[in-house]
Scaffold this motif. Structure first.
Motif, PDB file in Angstrom:
ATOM      1  N   ALA A 213       0.806  -1.217   0.000  1.00 61.12           N
ATOM      2  CA  ALA A 213       0.000   0.000   0.000  1.00 61.12           C
ATOM      3  C   ALA A 213       0.843   1.272   0.000  1.00 61.12           C
ATOM      4  O   ALA A 213       0.311   2.371  -0.106  1.00 61.12           O
ATOM      5  CB  ALA A 213      -0.941   0.000   1.207  1.00 61.12           C
ATOM      6  N   GLY A 214       2.146   1.110   0.139  1.00 64.60           N
ATOM      7  CA  GLY A 214       3.013   2.283   0.146  1.00 64.60           C
ATOM      8  C   GLY A 214       2.906   3.102   1.411  1.00 64.60           C
ATOM      9  O   GLY A 214       3.055   4.330   1.388  1.00 64.60           O
ATOM     10  N   VAL A 215       2.653   2.446   2.531  1.00 65.73           N
ATOM     11  CA  VAL A 215       2.510   3.158   3.802  1.00 65.73           C
ATOM     12  C   VAL A 215       3.823   3.852   4.162  1.00 65.73           C
ATOM     13  O   VAL A 215       4.895   3.236   4.109  1.00 65.73           O
ATOM     14  CB  VAL A 215       2.093   2.175   4.918  1.00 65.73           C
ATOM     15  N   PRO A 216       3.781   5.130   4.516  1.00 68.29           N
ATOM     16  CA  PRO A 216       5.016   5.830   4.905  1.00 68.29           C
ATOM     17  C   PRO A 216       5.685   5.156   6.105  1.00 68.29           C
ATOM     18  O   PRO A 216       5.015   4.688   7.022  1.00 68.29           O
ATOM     19  CB  PRO A 216       4.516   7.232   5.278  1.00 68.29           C
ATOM     20  N   GLY A 217       6.996   5.106   6.080  1.00 65.21           N
ATOM     21  CA  GLY A 217       7.739   4.530   7.199  1.00 65.21           C
ATOM     22  C   GLY A 217       8.159   3.097   7.001  1.00 65.21           C
ATOM     23  O   GLY A 217       8.935   2.565   7.802  1.00 65.21           O
ATOM     24  N   VAL A 218       7.674   2.424   5.933  1.00 64.84           N
ATOM     25  CA  VAL A 218       8.103   1.054   5.654  1.00 64.84           C
ATOM     26  C   VAL A 218       9.533   1.078   5.141  1.00 64.84           C
ATOM     27  O   VAL A 218       9.827   1.699   4.112  1.00 64.84           O
ATOM     28  CB  VAL A 218       7.170   0.383   4.624  1.00 64.84           C
ATOM     29  N   ARG A 219      10.421   0.401   5.845  1.00 63.09           N
ATOM     30  CA  ARG A 219      11.830   0.346   5.449  1.00 63.09           C
ATOM     31  C   ARG A 219      12.277  -1.116   5.408  1.00 63.09           C
ATOM     32  O   ARG A 219      13.266  -1.507   6.032  1.00 63.09           O
ATOM     33  CB  ARG A 219      12.698   1.170   6.411  1.00 63.09           C
ATOM     34  N   TYR A 220      11.532  -1.915   4.691  1.00 54.89           N
ATOM     35  CA  TYR A 220      11.853  -3.325   4.544  1.00 54.89           C
ATOM     36  C   TYR A 220      11.272  -3.834   3.237  1.00 54.89           C
ATOM     37  O   TYR A 220      10.402  -3.204   2.634  1.00 54.89           O
ATOM     38  CB  TYR A 220      11.288  -4.153   5.715  1.00 54.89           C
TER      39      TYR A 220
ATOM     40  N   GLY B 165      -1.787   3.201  14.578  1.00 58.48           N
ATOM     41  CA  GLY B 165      -0.992   4.039  13.687  1.00 58.48           C
ATOM     42  C   GLY B 165      -1.247   3.700  12.237  1.00 58.48           C
ATOM     43  O   GLY B 165      -1.738   2.615  11.908  1.00 58.48           O
ATOM     44  N   VAL B 166      -0.918   4.644  11.353  1.00 54.42           N
ATOM     45  CA  VAL B 166      -1.058   4.420   9.915  1.00 54.42           C
ATOM     46  C   VAL B 166      -0.199   3.213   9.521  1.00 54.42           C
ATOM     47  O   VAL B 166       0.967   3.123   9.880  1.00 54.42           O
ATOM     48  CB  VAL B 166      -0.620   5.665   9.125  1.00 54.42           C
TER      49      VAL B 166
END
Length: 336
Positions: free
Chosen positions: A114-121, A166-167
Motif C-alpha cells: 500500500a506504500g505506507v510511509p515509514g516502511v523500510r523493509y 498508527g497508519v
C-alpha cells in the motif's frame, strides 16, 4: 537430486578430502549446536497485553525446547507506529544469526504494497517461520454508542472515531476500508496497545475500535462492546452480524478481499532476511513442532487463545497475492 548426481558429488567430496582441503561449510552437528548456550529474543510489535503480546509470549515460553541446544528465550516488547518500528528493526538492525524472531503486524506485507510511509523493509526477503493462528476481524462500538450494525453507522449523524495504533497498522487500514466503502469514519492514531484503545472508547474519546475476534472477546463479554460488522471467519453465534463482503462493491470489495489475506496468517512469525538457511530451517521445524506440543496447546487454552498453524510455504503464497494486487485496487487505501 538424482542418485547419479549424488554419487558424483560423493566422489568429488572424497577427492577434495583426499587432497587435504578442508570444507568451509559448517557441519550439521555444528549448526545443531549453534543454539546451545544462546538466548533467542522474541520481539513483539505491541505493548504488553493484547493478542500480539499473548502469542509472542506463548512462543517465547515453548519454542526453546524444540530447538537443538535448548536455548533460553526472552520476550521483548517493541511497540510504536503500528508495528513498523519492530518490523524495520528486524530487517535493518536485528542480529542476522537466527537469535532474533519477530511477531509483526499481520498487515506488514499489505503495508508495503500500500506504500505506507515509514516502511523500510522488503517483505519478500524476510524468512518466514509460520503463523500460529488464523482469525476474523470485528468492528466494535462502545457500550453507550448507538451502533449495532452498518445501518446504524450510516445513521449516526456524526463521524465515527476509531481508536487505532498508527497508519499502516491493521486497525487503521481496516478503518480505511469502511471509509472507502462510503461510511463516515476516521481513525485516531497513537494508541500503542489494546488496553489504551479500550480506555479511549470507554471514556468516550472515540466511538469504537476494530481488532481480531480473539483479542475482542474480553471487551465484548466484560465491557459491553458491540460487534457491528465483521470480515473473515468468527464464531457461528455471530452469523447474523453484518459481513463487509455483503456490503462493499466493485474495487472496494476487491480491496477487502486482498485485506482479508492477512487474517489467514493471523499471527505470523518471521526472522531477518540474512539469517543462514540452515538456521532458518531449524527455526521453522521448531515452530511446527511447537504448535503441535500438548503443553503449548494447554497453555493457549488457559489463555483463551486458539491455535491454527499456517506453514511458511502457505504464507508465501498468500503474501504473493497481496504484493501482486493491482495498482487500481491499492490506490483506494490512499497511500500508494
Amino acid at each position: 537430486m538424482t542418485i547419479k548426481k549424488r554419487n558424483i558429488i560423493s566422489v568429488l567430496s572424497a577427492c577434495v578430502l583426499g587432497f587435504g582441503v578442508a570444507s568451509t561449510a559448517p557441519s550439521v552437528s555444528a549448526q545443531e549446536n549453534f543454539y546451545e548456550g544462546k538466548t533467542i529474543k522474541v520481539v513483539i510489535r505491541s505493548t504488553p497485553g493484547g493478542g500480539y503480546d499473548d502469542y509472542g509470549r506463548l512462543v517465547a515460553r515453548h519454542i526453546g525446547k524444540h530447538i537443538p541446544g535448548n536455548p533460553d528465550t526472552v520476550a521483548v516488547n517493541m511497540p510504536a507506529a503500528g508495528g513498523l518500528v519492530s518490523t524495520n528493526y528486524m530487517y535493518n538492525r536485528a542480529a542476522q544469526d537466527g537469535t532474533e524472531i519477530l511477531i509483526p503486524s499481520r498487515e506488514f506485507v499489505f503495508a508495503q504494497r500500500a506504500g505506507v510511509p515509514g516502511v523500510r523493509y522488503d517483505a519478500n526477503k524476510f524468512n518466514l517461520l509460520g503463523s500460529i493462528e488464523s482469525e476474523g476481524r470485528v468492528y466494535l462500538a462502545g457500550p453507550d454508542v448507538p451502533v449495532a450494525n452498518l445501518a446504524d453507522l450510516e445513521a449516526l449523524g456524526e463521524t465515527f472515531l476509531f481508536a487505532t495504533s498508527g497508519v499502516g497498522a491493521g486497525d487503521y487500514l481496516f478503518m480505511q476500508l469502511l471509509e472507502e466503502g462510503g461510511y463516515d469514519v476516521r481513525g485516531i492514531t497513537g494508541f500503542t496497545g489494546s488496553s489504551e484503545a479500550n480506555l479511549a472508547v470507554l471514556r468516550g474519546d472515540t466511538h469504537g475500535t476494530n481488532r481480531t475476534f480473539g483479542s475482542a472477546v474480553d471487551v465484548i463479554e466484560n465491557e459491553g462492546f458491540k460487534v457491528f460488522a465483521k470480515i473473515g471467519k468468527i464464531p457461528p453465534e455471530y452469523n447474523d452480524t453484518d459481513d463487509l463482503f455483503d456490503f462493499l462493491k466493485g474495487d472496494v470489495l476487491q480491496l477487502a478481499k486482498v485485506m482479508a489475506v492477512p487474517l489467514s496468517v493471523g499471527r505470523p512469525f518471521i526472522t531477518g532476511p540474512d539469517v543462514p538457511a540452515d538456521r532458518v530451517k531449524i527455526l521453522q521445524d521448531a515452530f511446527k513442532a511447537m504448535v503441535e506440543d500438548p503443553e503449548l496447546l494447554a497453555d493457549a487454552k488457559r489463555a483463551g487463545r486458539g491455535i491454527s498453524y499456517t506453514s511458511p510455504e502457505e504464507m508465501r503464497d498468500l503474501y504473493d497475492a497481496t504484493l501482486n494486487a493491482s495498482d487500481k485496487v491499492m490506490d483506494l487505501v490512499g497511500t500508494n
